[in-house]
Scaffold this active site. Structure first.
Site, PDB file in Angstrom:
ATOM      1  N   ASN A  10      46.772 -24.113  16.977  1.00  0.00           N
ATOM      2  CA  ASN A  10      45.899 -25.275  16.778  1.00  0.00           C
ATOM      3  C   ASN A  10      44.685 -25.043  17.662  1.00  0.00           C
ATOM      4  OD1 ASN A  10      44.591 -27.729  16.711  1.00  0.00           O
ATOM      5  ND2 ASN A  10      46.416 -28.960  17.106  1.00  0.00           N
ATOM      6  N   LYS A  17      46.048 -24.475  21.290  1.00  0.00           N
ATOM      7  CA  LYS A  17      47.419 -24.910  21.503  1.00  0.00           C
ATOM      8  C   LYS A  17      48.319 -24.031  20.639  1.00  0.00           C
ATOM      9  CE  LYS A  17      46.198 -29.747  22.383  1.00  0.00           C
ATOM     10  NZ  LYS A  17      46.340 -31.146  21.911  1.00  0.00           N
ATOM     11  N   ARG A  90      46.741 -24.925  12.051  1.00  0.00           N
ATOM     12  CA  ARG A  90      46.184 -26.226  11.734  1.00  0.00           C
ATOM     13  C   ARG A  90      44.728 -26.025  11.303  1.00  0.00           C
ATOM     14  NH1 ARG A  90      43.454 -30.581  15.652  1.00  0.00           N
ATOM     15  NH2 ARG A  90      43.233 -32.297  14.183  1.00  0.00           N
ATOM     16  N   HIS A 178      44.016 -36.218  10.699  1.00  0.00           N
ATOM     17  CA  HIS A 178      45.265 -36.388  11.448  1.00  0.00           C
ATOM     18  C   HIS A 178      46.483 -36.400  10.524  1.00  0.00           C
ATOM     19  CE1 HIS A 178      42.630 -38.413  14.693  1.00  0.00           C
ATOM     20  NE2 HIS A 178      42.937 -37.196  15.093  1.00  0.00           N
ATOM     21  N   GLY A 209      40.976 -37.922  19.835  1.00  0.00           N
ATOM     22  CA  GLY A 209      40.641 -38.224  18.450  1.00  0.00           C
ATOM     23  C   GLY A 209      41.559 -39.351  18.017  1.00  0.00           C
ATOM     24  N   ARG A 238      33.506 -39.475  20.378  1.00  0.00           N
ATOM     25  CA  ARG A 238      32.937 -39.727  19.056  1.00  0.00           C
ATOM     26  C   ARG A 238      32.759 -41.222  18.826  1.00  0.00           C
ATOM     27  NH1 ARG A 238      37.135 -36.303  15.680  1.00  0.00           N
ATOM     28  NH2 ARG A 238      38.077 -35.805  17.700  1.00  0.00           N
ATOM     29  N   MET A 281      41.360 -41.959  28.763  1.00  0.00           N
ATOM     30  CA  MET A 281      41.858 -43.326  28.930  1.00  0.00           C
ATOM     31  C   MET A 281      42.528 -43.520  30.284  1.00  0.00           C
ATOM     32  SD  MET A 281      42.139 -46.385  27.743  1.00  0.00           S
ATOM     33  CE  MET A 281      41.612 -46.197  26.028  1.00  0.00           C
ATOM     34  N   ARG A 282      43.183 -42.502  30.808  1.00  0.00           N
ATOM     35  CA  ARG A 282      43.829 -42.626  32.116  1.00  0.00           C
ATOM     36  C   ARG A 282      42.805 -42.913  33.205  1.00  0.00           C
ATOM     37  NH1 ARG A 282      46.828 -36.964  31.353  1.00  0.00           N
ATOM     38  NH2 ARG A 282      44.683 -36.599  30.640  1.00  0.00           N
ATOM     39  N   GLY A 325      48.295 -39.252  22.255  1.00  0.00           N
ATOM     40  CA  GLY A 325      48.325 -39.310  23.717  1.00  0.00           C
ATOM     41  C   GLY A 325      48.195 -40.712  24.279  1.00  0.00           C
ATOM     42  N   GLY A 327      48.436 -43.614  22.373  1.00  0.00           N
ATOM     43  CA  GLY A 327      49.451 -44.456  21.731  1.00  0.00           C
ATOM     44  C   GLY A 327      50.824 -44.304  22.347  1.00  0.00           C
ATOM     45  N   GLU A 374      52.798 -32.193  15.623  1.00  0.00           N
ATOM     46  CA  GLU A 374      52.098 -31.481  14.558  1.00  0.00           C
ATOM     47  C   GLU A 374      52.566 -30.035  14.451  1.00  0.00           C
ATOM     48  OE1 GLU A 374      47.747 -33.608  14.743  1.00  0.00           O
ATOM     49  OE2 GLU A 374      48.485 -32.576  16.529  1.00  0.00           O
TER      50      GLU A 374
END
Length: 392
Positions: A10, A17, A90, A178, A209, A238, A281-282, A325, A327, A374
């Site tokens: 990926n 990844k 991917r 996704h 994303g 984004r 977000m962290r 991540g 969620g 994934e």
């Protein structure tokens, strides 16, 4: 039953990844990892074994081809003497033609390269990894798995824009992304909660994303992402949904060029642009700055708005599923999304939410946290192709 190793890739602009599986009835994962900072002077390779142990290696300045060599040099022990029989990739954009896992040859790679303008942040780097893997494993089966494929059964009204119809025929339509994540999570929901197999489910893939998908009978019927991976929810960098008149204004009044606008929308907007702090977000949750809190509030506002719209598309809601991540790991975001949503049957237990439990619901609508995978979707596709070969 086939044998051999399966490598999944990926690739992004500065990272790859990867994971290694052993083929069989169900692929068995041996390890997974990531190369970060490709193109820089201090690229790093991280490898996580099946027992959770992690090792890191500094590998210097590498491109995608050299990163592939580093992956093999440091993780080849996991092959246990097996050759790499198949490589799964991917690929973010499959356009209208690629709706199932597909073998990669020169002609197919060329057709996928033609889609690069539709996914400039991902497609060129996905294909760079394809070229590197085909060079490294010339005899291995190379399989492309598409993020857009899961959404190709959308009703016409969920795919079209209100433009002259010729544009739809020319490929200007909503594709959704996704899809590999949604495919895995919808399968897990059906396994964990069989009563939801034919239910009305909204899956929220929230990460750097981010998008949401309405699923009925295990199939996508609507998605928040559209023609490109810019649409819908705000993301790490984004913008998400944007009035197209804003772009006309930027070009006409601000005299911005297409590359300048692209950089703004893809790299400088979203949580990063709103907060002025970070795309992570962290870091936003830990920050005391009001701009960070406002960025989180806008992110949550858009999730709630899309949740209502997707529930209307489904004609009701039986389950809300968080993945990705954010969620999977942000109890704060989940709590804020679910607050005062009793009208949709959504109520959650705060303690279970804080513990990131699988099932959070105390209301009539199931609320679940399901980690996505994934890589396993890709490995299964390669495994199926290997098993279908008559000489194996």
């Amino acid at each position: 039953m086939t044998s051999g190793a399966i490598l999944t890739l990926n690739a992004g602009s500065s990272s790859i990844k990867f994971s290694i599986y052993m083929a069989g009835d169900e692929p068995e994962e041996r390890l997974r990892g990531e190369v970060e900072k490709i193109g820089g002077d201090n690229a790093e390779l991280a490898i996580v074994r099946g027992d959770g142990g992690e090792r890191r290696f500094q590998i210097g300045h590498v491109d995608h081809r050299a990163a592939m060599a580093a992956i093999l040099a440091h993780s080849g022990h996991a092959l246990d003497g097996e050759t790499v029989a198949g490589v799964g990739h991917r690929i973010v954009h499959g356009g209208t033609d690629f709706t199932t896992p597909t073998r990669l040859d020169d002609a197919t790679v060329e057709r996928l390269a033609a889609l690069e303008p539709l996914a400039p942040l991902h497609q060129p780097h996905n294909l760079a990894a394809v070229r590197a893997a085909r060079s490294a494993f010339p005899s291995a089966v190379q399989i492309a798995c598409f993020d857009t494929a899961f959404h190709r059964a959308h009703p016409w009204v969920n795919d079209t824009f209100a433009l002259p119809r010729e544009w739809y025929e020319r490929g200007v339509r909503r594709y959704g992304f996704h899809g590999l994540s949604y495919e895995y999570v919808s399968g897990e929901v059906a396994r964990i909660a069989p009563e939801l197999r034919h239910g009305r489910v909204v899956i929220a893939h929230l990460g750097n994303g981010a998008s949401m998908c309405a699923v009925r009978d295990g199939r996508s019927i609507a998605s928040t992402m559209g023609f490109t991976a810019l649409d819908g929810l705000p993301m790490g960098t984004r913008c998400g949904q944007l009035d197209p008149g804003v772009l006309l204004y930027m070009m006409d009044q601000e005299k911005m060029t297409p590359p300048e606008i692209s950089k703004l929308l893809y790299h400088e907007s979203g949580l990063k642009g709103l907060s002025g702090v970070s795309h992570d977000m962290r870091e936003l949750e830990a920050s005391g700055r009001p701009e960070a809190a406002e960025a989180i509030e806008y992110f949550v506002f858009r999730i709630r708005r899309e949740l209502g719209a997707l529930s209307a598309t489904l004609g009701g809601l039986d389950a809300l599923v968080f993945t990705g991540g954010i969620g999977e790991h942000s109890a704060l975001v989940r709590r804020k999304v679910c607050e005062n949503m009793e009208w949709l049957g959504i109520e959650i237990d705060d303690e279970r939410n804080a513990d990131h439990a699988l099932d959070l619901a105390v209301g009539r609508t199931r609320v679940m946290v399901v980690p996505t995978d994934e890589e396993r979707v890709i490995a299964r596709a390669v495994n199926n192709e290997l098993n279908a070969e008559p000489d194996r």
